[in-house]
Design an enzyme around this catalytic site. Structure first.
Site, PDB file in Angstrom:
ATOM      1  N   SER A  22       2.562   5.433  -4.343  1.00  0.00           N
ATOM      2  CA  SER A  22       1.506   4.857  -4.874  1.00  0.00           C
ATOM      3  C   SER A  22       0.235   5.839  -4.914  1.00  0.00           C
ATOM      4  O   SER A  22      -1.003   5.539  -5.318  1.00  0.00           O
ATOM      5  CB  SER A  22       1.028   3.956  -3.859  1.00  0.00           C
ATOM      6  OG  SER A  22       0.944   4.610  -2.451  1.00  0.00           O
ATOM      7  N   CYS A  42      -1.644   1.451   0.781  1.00  0.00           N
ATOM      8  CA  CYS A  42      -0.537   1.696   1.201  1.00  0.00           C
ATOM      9  C   CYS A  42       0.875   0.811   0.966  1.00  0.00           C
ATOM     10  O   CYS A  42       0.628  -0.423   1.531  1.00  0.00           O
ATOM     11  CB  CYS A  42      -0.316   2.360   2.521  1.00  0.00           C
ATOM     12  SG  CYS A  42       1.178   3.101   3.494  1.00  0.00           S
ATOM     13  N   TRP A  43       1.866   1.206   0.390  1.00  0.00           N
ATOM     14  CA  TRP A  43       2.910   0.266   0.152  1.00  0.00           C
ATOM     15  C   TRP A  43       3.849   0.014   1.300  1.00  0.00           C
ATOM     16  O   TRP A  43       4.877  -0.706   1.175  1.00  0.00           O
ATOM     17  CB  TRP A  43       3.935   0.509  -1.007  1.00  0.00           C
ATOM     18  CG  TRP A  43       3.173   0.747  -2.409  1.00  0.00           C
ATOM     19  CD1 TRP A  43       2.028   0.434  -2.627  1.00  0.00           C
ATOM     20  CD2 TRP A  43       3.743   1.133  -3.613  1.00  0.00           C
ATOM     21  NE1 TRP A  43       1.719   0.594  -4.026  1.00  0.00           N
ATOM     22  CE2 TRP A  43       2.921   1.009  -4.419  1.00  0.00           C
ATOM     23  CE3 TRP A  43       5.160   1.600  -3.824  1.00  0.00           C
ATOM     24  CZ2 TRP A  43       3.133   1.159  -5.783  1.00  0.00           C
ATOM     25  CZ3 TRP A  43       5.533   1.890  -5.348  1.00  0.00           C
ATOM     26  CH2 TRP A  43       4.424   1.839  -6.135  1.00  0.00           C
ATOM     27  N   GLU A  44       3.592   1.011   2.310  1.00  0.00           N
ATOM     28  CA  GLU A  44       4.518   0.836   3.693  1.00  0.00           C
ATOM     29  C   GLU A  44       5.822   1.203   3.592  1.00  0.00           C
ATOM     30  O   GLU A  44       6.673   0.685   4.036  1.00  0.00           O
ATOM     31  CB  GLU A  44       3.977  -0.423   4.403  1.00  0.00           C
ATOM     32  CG  GLU A  44       2.789  -0.697   4.654  1.00  0.00           C
ATOM     33  CD  GLU A  44       2.301  -2.107   5.473  1.00  0.00           C
ATOM     34  OE1 GLU A  44       3.413  -2.703   5.588  1.00  0.00           O
ATOM     35  OE2 GLU A  44       1.166  -2.360   5.404  1.00  0.00           O
ATOM     36  N   CYS A  45       6.156   2.036   2.486  1.00  0.00           N
ATOM     37  CA  CYS A  45       7.657   2.382   2.399  1.00  0.00           C
ATOM     38  C   CYS A  45       7.932   3.390   3.360  1.00  0.00           C
ATOM     39  O   CYS A  45       9.137   3.918   3.554  1.00  0.00           O
ATOM     40  CB  CYS A  45       7.649   3.019   0.906  1.00  0.00           C
ATOM     41  SG  CYS A  45       6.902   4.467   0.452  1.00  0.00           S
TER      42      CYS A  45
END
Length: 160
Positions: A22, A42-45
């Site tokens: 991102s 944040c995509w929290e990947c």
């Protein structure tokens, strides 16, 4: 659980910047340390957490599994083949560690050879499955765009 960076641990290597899908991890030009410019996006990947060789990136846990005032440390242990999530509560009485197997490839390994992939044919480009794509990937302007045609250069650690 958005990520954040411990400035004292970060050495500014930029792995997190390169791997963030991102594009919210940046290097501060003054301190030469990484930081998350937009935690809400944040995509929290957790790719940055896993890629950080200094263990400088942590996450803020959700209240469902960790109460207010907790800390979450994420550590990638290549030898054991696990990612350990250690949750330490504020009162110090409870401390638990969750383990998950590493399912990703080691950093820098198994790089896709995209240059060997054949270019899409004109029939594939004109397919109804891509009815809205040409305008966004700029196929309407002519041929396929490449890094060179867009004025970009390949950076070490980033593979397109």
């Amino acid at each position: 659980m958005p990520t954040f960076v411990y400035m004292t641990r970060c050495d500014g290597c930029g792995y997190c910047v390169d791997i963030c899908p991102s594009d919210i991890m940046h290097i501060d030009k003054v301190t030469r340390r990484a930081y998350n410019i937009e935690p809400n996006m944040c995509w929290e990947c957790y790719s940055c957490v896993k890629a950080c060789p200094m263990d400088a990136i942590d996450v803020r846990g959700y209240a469902e599994f960790a109460p207010l005032g907790h800390s979450v440390r994420v550590r990638r242990d290549e030898e054991k083949g696990v990612i350990a999530w250690r949750i330490k509560f504020r009162n110090g009485e409870k401390d638990m560690e969750l383990l998950a197997p590493i399912t990703t490839k080691p950093w820098g390994k198994h790089i896709p050879q995209l240059a060997d992939v054949p270019a899409p044919s004109q029939a594939m480009r004109d397919s109804q499955l891509l009815f809205n794509e040409p305008k966004y990937i700029r196929l309407d302007e002519g041929d396929l765009h490449t890094l060179a045609s867009n004025g970009l250069v390949m950076k070490e650690g980033v593979y397109y």
